[in-house]
Design an enzyme around this catalytic site. Structure first.
Site, PDB file in Angstrom:
ATOM      1  N   ASP A   1       4.203  -4.577  -7.802  1.00  0.00           N
ATOM      2  CA  ASP A   1       3.522  -3.367  -7.323  1.00  0.00           C
ATOM      3  C   ASP A   1       3.994  -2.125  -8.071  1.00  0.00           C
ATOM      4  O   ASP A   1       3.442  -1.047  -7.877  1.00  0.00           O
ATOM      5  CB  ASP A   1       3.749  -3.179  -5.814  1.00  0.00           C
ATOM      6  CG  ASP A   1       5.217  -3.043  -5.481  1.00  0.00           C
ATOM      7  OD1 ASP A   1       5.972  -3.999  -5.723  1.00  0.00           O
ATOM      8  OD2 ASP A   1       5.630  -1.970  -5.003  1.00  0.00           O
TER       9      ASP A   1
ATOM     10  N   GLY B   1       7.385   7.877   5.766  1.00  0.00           N
ATOM     11  CA  GLY B   1       6.357   8.457   4.902  1.00  0.00           C
ATOM     12  C   GLY B   1       6.847   9.627   4.060  1.00  0.00           C
ATOM     13  O   GLY B   1       6.064  10.282   3.384  1.00  0.00           O
TER      14      GLY B   1
ATOM     15  N   GLY C   1       2.694   3.769   1.401  1.00  0.00           N
ATOM     16  CA  GLY C   1       3.302   4.025   2.697  1.00  0.00           C
ATOM     17  C   GLY C   1       3.786   5.458   2.829  1.00  0.00           C
ATOM     18  O   GLY C   1       4.130   5.928   3.917  1.00  0.00           O
TER      19      GLY C   1
ATOM     20  N   ARG D   1      -2.127  -1.283  -9.841  1.00  0.00           N
ATOM     21  CA  ARG D   1      -0.942  -2.047 -10.180  1.00  0.00           C
ATOM     22  C   ARG D   1      -1.304  -3.527 -10.271  1.00  0.00           C
ATOM     23  O   ARG D   1      -2.365  -3.938  -9.775  1.00  0.00           O
ATOM     24  CB  ARG D   1       0.110  -1.862  -9.076  1.00  0.00           C
ATOM     25  CG  ARG D   1       0.437  -0.413  -8.816  1.00  0.00           C
ATOM     26  CD  ARG D   1       0.494  -0.119  -7.318  1.00  0.00           C
ATOM     27  NE  ARG D   1       0.625   1.317  -7.073  1.00  0.00           N
ATOM     28  CZ  ARG D   1       1.765   1.972  -7.091  1.00  0.00           C
ATOM     29  NH1 ARG D   1       2.890   1.328  -7.284  1.00  0.00           N
ATOM     30  NH2 ARG D   1       1.792   3.265  -6.896  1.00  0.00           N
TER      31      ARG D   1
ATOM     32  N   GLY E   1       0.823  -1.213   0.000  1.00  0.00           N
ATOM     33  CA  GLY E   1       0.000   0.000   0.000  1.00  0.00           C
ATOM     34  C   GLY E   1       0.851   1.255   0.000  1.00  0.00           C
ATOM     35  O   GLY E   1       2.083   1.207   0.109  1.00  0.00           O
TER      36      GLY E   1
ATOM     37  N   ARG F   1       2.072  13.234  -8.675  1.00  0.00           N
ATOM     38  CA  ARG F   1       2.137  12.317  -9.827  1.00  0.00           C
ATOM     39  C   ARG F   1       0.769  12.240 -10.493  1.00  0.00           C
ATOM     40  O   ARG F   1      -0.253  12.156  -9.819  1.00  0.00           O
ATOM     41  CB  ARG F   1       2.570  10.940  -9.339  1.00  0.00           C
ATOM     42  CG  ARG F   1       2.620   9.890 -10.419  1.00  0.00           C
ATOM     43  CD  ARG F   1       3.371   8.670  -9.943  1.00  0.00           C
ATOM     44  NE  ARG F   1       2.722   8.034  -8.814  1.00  0.00           N
ATOM     45  CZ  ARG F   1       3.274   7.037  -8.110  1.00  0.00           C
ATOM     46  NH1 ARG F   1       4.478   6.612  -8.395  1.00  0.00           N
ATOM     47  NH2 ARG F   1       2.629   6.486  -7.109  1.00  0.00           N
TER      48      ARG F   1
HETATM   49  P1  AMP Z   1       8.766   1.503  -3.853  1.00  0.00           P
HETATM   50  O1  AMP Z   1      10.131   0.970  -3.711  1.00  0.00           O
HETATM   51  O2  AMP Z   1       8.693   2.982  -4.049  1.00  0.00           O
HETATM   52  O3  AMP Z   1       7.936   0.770  -4.861  1.00  0.00           O
HETATM   53  O4  AMP Z   1       8.063   1.261  -2.424  1.00  0.00           O
HETATM   54  C1  AMP Z   1       7.761  -0.002  -1.926  1.00  0.00           C
HETATM   55  C2  AMP Z   1       6.834   0.135  -0.736  1.00  0.00           C
HETATM   56  O5  AMP Z   1       7.516   0.794   0.331  1.00  0.00           O
HETATM   57  C3  AMP Z   1       5.605   0.951  -1.010  1.00  0.00           C
HETATM   58  O6  AMP Z   1       4.535   0.372  -0.301  1.00  0.00           O
HETATM   59  C4  AMP Z   1       5.962   2.307  -0.449  1.00  0.00           C
HETATM   60  O7  AMP Z   1       4.828   3.066  -0.090  1.00  0.00           O
HETATM   61  C5  AMP Z   1       6.800   1.945   0.753  1.00  0.00           C
HETATM   62  N1  AMP Z   1       7.759   2.998   1.119  1.00  0.00           N
HETATM   63  C6  AMP Z   1       8.840   3.395   0.430  1.00  0.00           C
HETATM   64  N2  AMP Z   1       9.482   4.390   1.060  1.00  0.00           N
HETATM   65  C7  AMP Z   1       8.777   4.659   2.177  1.00  0.00           C
HETATM   66  C8  AMP Z   1       8.920   5.600   3.265  1.00  0.00           C
HETATM   67  N3  AMP Z   1       9.925   6.473   3.301  1.00  0.00           N
HETATM   68  N4  AMP Z   1       7.984   5.562   4.242  1.00  0.00           N
HETATM   69  C9  AMP Z   1       6.980   4.685   4.225  1.00  0.00           C
HETATM   70  N5  AMP Z   1       6.794   3.792   3.254  1.00  0.00           N
HETATM   71  C10 AMP Z   1       7.672   3.767   2.231  1.00  0.00           C
HETATM   72 MG    MG Z   2       6.252   1.139  -5.628  1.00  0.00          MG
END
Ligand code: AMP
Ligand code: MG
Length: 503
Positions: A256, A125, A91, A182, A89, A175
């Protein structure tokens, strides 16, 4: 909602069952400031002049939405580097609404780096300014190249530091995407361990949402779900072929990070290749090379198989029949990808389309690139110049550092190319090649320089790079300083080996 944000309406995603999203708490940053607002994209989306109001700034920085509105975090699951994660989800992201563009297409508006949500786990976040600007630059480049992609409407600085290895300026990116659904969203819906008998219902609701948003022509058709899946397969095949044709490496093709809309999504440690290496990886977290340049098509096929598994109950009530249908559709991926790649290479090389001799020639092209590590972009750029009447020396210079065998191969390649293209209209060929072979891509060393300057408060290099990558087929102005040269590959000491710059 107030007059100044009326173009952002409630998203149709909210009509999905409540399992698919959760309210995203608001955490206003201390000192929001526009870093970039994408005026060109705003115009394409039909936003009014002066849309970038203080009120919009507050909303797009992760602060309070206008009265009566609520941001939502989307739920999804996924395979990360092949490992199943049943709950991910948003995050650090939130959907804030949708915009209907003048042509009638609806676009999701999503914030990235806007604060913690129920899906944040131990994450903060947040996002760094450099990671968000990197996404801004690279997605603008993709759009300029004509590759389907999510876009960036704005980057807003929060005024609050984000702690990675060191404190860094924080930012939020806005964005814009035709869909944020996804493959992992379908995996979330269909996961019976968590959904307890509701999987098929939720999957159907999600598929209906996607069809209404992306493929309304299929709505109500008897085989709508099969037609939907076939479209996802076809678009993904074309998308990955387009990546390969410009030397783009996505870097994290987890399920995802693959949208059912066929847009490039989630720009992390992605990069354009300089010197050719079919196993090139830029992501420091991909030690195995799962998402290397030449693995992208098979991985997309693997991800599509995961999507097919989720859709089986919609294909037919009989499991055997459903499986047969899914396999038939999945079998379309390889030929569709192969055809898109071949057709693109024919344009890049100025070859007659569908000439049976092309196949052997193209196999030789990959061998030559492999053996010489020639710069991928310059290879086609200089061949285009030869097609435009320039002498051979610039092209052959690309192989000056290669071994003798590769140098001979390069000369033979050029001779074979002349043989294959002889007779046809040479000015039409030159024009075709010119429009298929970019001059300016966001080279990693220039991106890193632009981000370093932006972190120090100087946005000029980033803005200059963005302006150039928007028109990749245009001859850039002659550089006044060496660091303004956006065309030349990095010198060895300038080479960037990893593009994982923190999240
Ligand atoms: P991504 O690598 O951007 O596809 O992220 C993979 C997952 O990690 C997704 O669910 C993101 O929302 C979560 N995520 C990535 N960076 C953060 C962050 N700094 N804080 C919280 N969730 C994160
Ligand atoms: Mg992602």
């Amino acid at each position: 909602m107030t007059a100044s944000t009326h173009f952002l309406r409630e998203t149709s995603y909210r009509a999905l069952p409540p399992e698919f999203f959760t309210p995203a708490p608001v955490s206003p940053p201390p000192a929001p400031q526009w870093v970039v607002f994408n005026g060109g994209l705003a115009a394409e989306l039909g936003l009014p002049e002066g849309a970038a109001t203080p009120e919009l700034l507050e909303w797009l920085s992760g602060g309070a939405p206008p009265k009566g509105r609520e941001n939502i975090a989307l739920a999804y699951a996924g395979h990360q580097f092949g490992y199943w994660n049943p709950l991910m989800g948003d995050g650090r992201a939130a959907m804030i609404g949708e915009i209907v563009a003048p042509g009638g297409a609806a676009y999701d508006v999503h914030l990235k780096g806007s604060g913690r949500t129920r899906f944040s786990g131990r994450g903060d976040g947040r996002a760094t300014l450099s990671a968000m600007l990197r996404e801004y630059i690279v997605s603008e480049a993709m759009a300029g190249l004509g590759v389907p992609t999510t876009r960036a409407l704005a980057v807003v600085a929060t005024g609050a530091p984000v702690y990675r290895q060191t404190p860094q300026p924080g930012a939020v990116l806005t964005r814009i995407a035709r869909s944020h659904v996804r493959v992992g969203t379908f995996q979330y819906a269909a996961n019976e361990d968590a959904r307890r008998g509701q999987g098929p219902l939720l999957t159907k609701a999600l598929a209906d949402h996607c069809i209404a948003r992306l493929y309304p022509e299929f709505a109500g058709e008897p085989d709508a779900y099969l037609a939907f899946f076939a479209q996802v397969v076809a678009r993904q095949a074309r998308l990955v072929a387009q990546w390969m044709l410009v030397g783009f490496i996505h870097g994290v093709m987890n399920t995802d990070n693959m949208s059912v809309s066929g847009e490039t999504i989630d720009f992390g440690p992605c990069a354009f290749m300089d010197g050719f290496n079919r196993r090139q990886v830029y992501s420091s977290v991909d030690a195995e090379g799962r998402y290397a340049f030449n693995r992208q098509a098979p991985i997309a096929g693997w991800n599509l198989a995961r999507l097919a598994e989720c859709l089986l109950p919609l294909f037919d009530a009989d499991e055997g029949v459903a499986l047969g249908r899914a396999e038939k559709m999945l079998d379309e991926f390889r030929p569709a990808y192969g055809a898109a790649l071949a057709e693109g290479l024919e344009r890049k090389l100025g070859l007659k389309s569908h000439d049976p001799a092309n196949e052997t020639f193209i196999a030789g092209l990959w061998r030559l690139l492999d053996a010489s590590n020639a710069d991928f972009t310059l290879f086609f750029r200089r061949l285009t110049r030869v097609a435009g009447g320039a002498g051979d020396s610039d092209f052959l210079d690309l192989f000056a550092q290669a071994d003798a065998a590769a140098r001979e191969d390069a000369a033979r390649f050029l001779a074979d190319w002349r043989g294959l293209t002889a007779g046809a209209d040479s000015s039409a060929r030159f024009e075709l090649m010119r429009l298929a072979n970019p001059i300016v891509i966001p080279r990693n060393h220039r991106v890193e320089q632009a981000l370093a300057a932006a972190n120090e408060g100087d946005l000029q290099p980033m803005l200059r790079l963005c302006a150039a990558v928007k028109h990749p087929f245009r001859e850039p102005p002659a550089p006044e300083k060496p660091e303004d040269d956006l065309e030349t590959p990095p010198r060895p000491e300038e080479q960037v080996r990893e593009t994982f710059c923190g999240t």
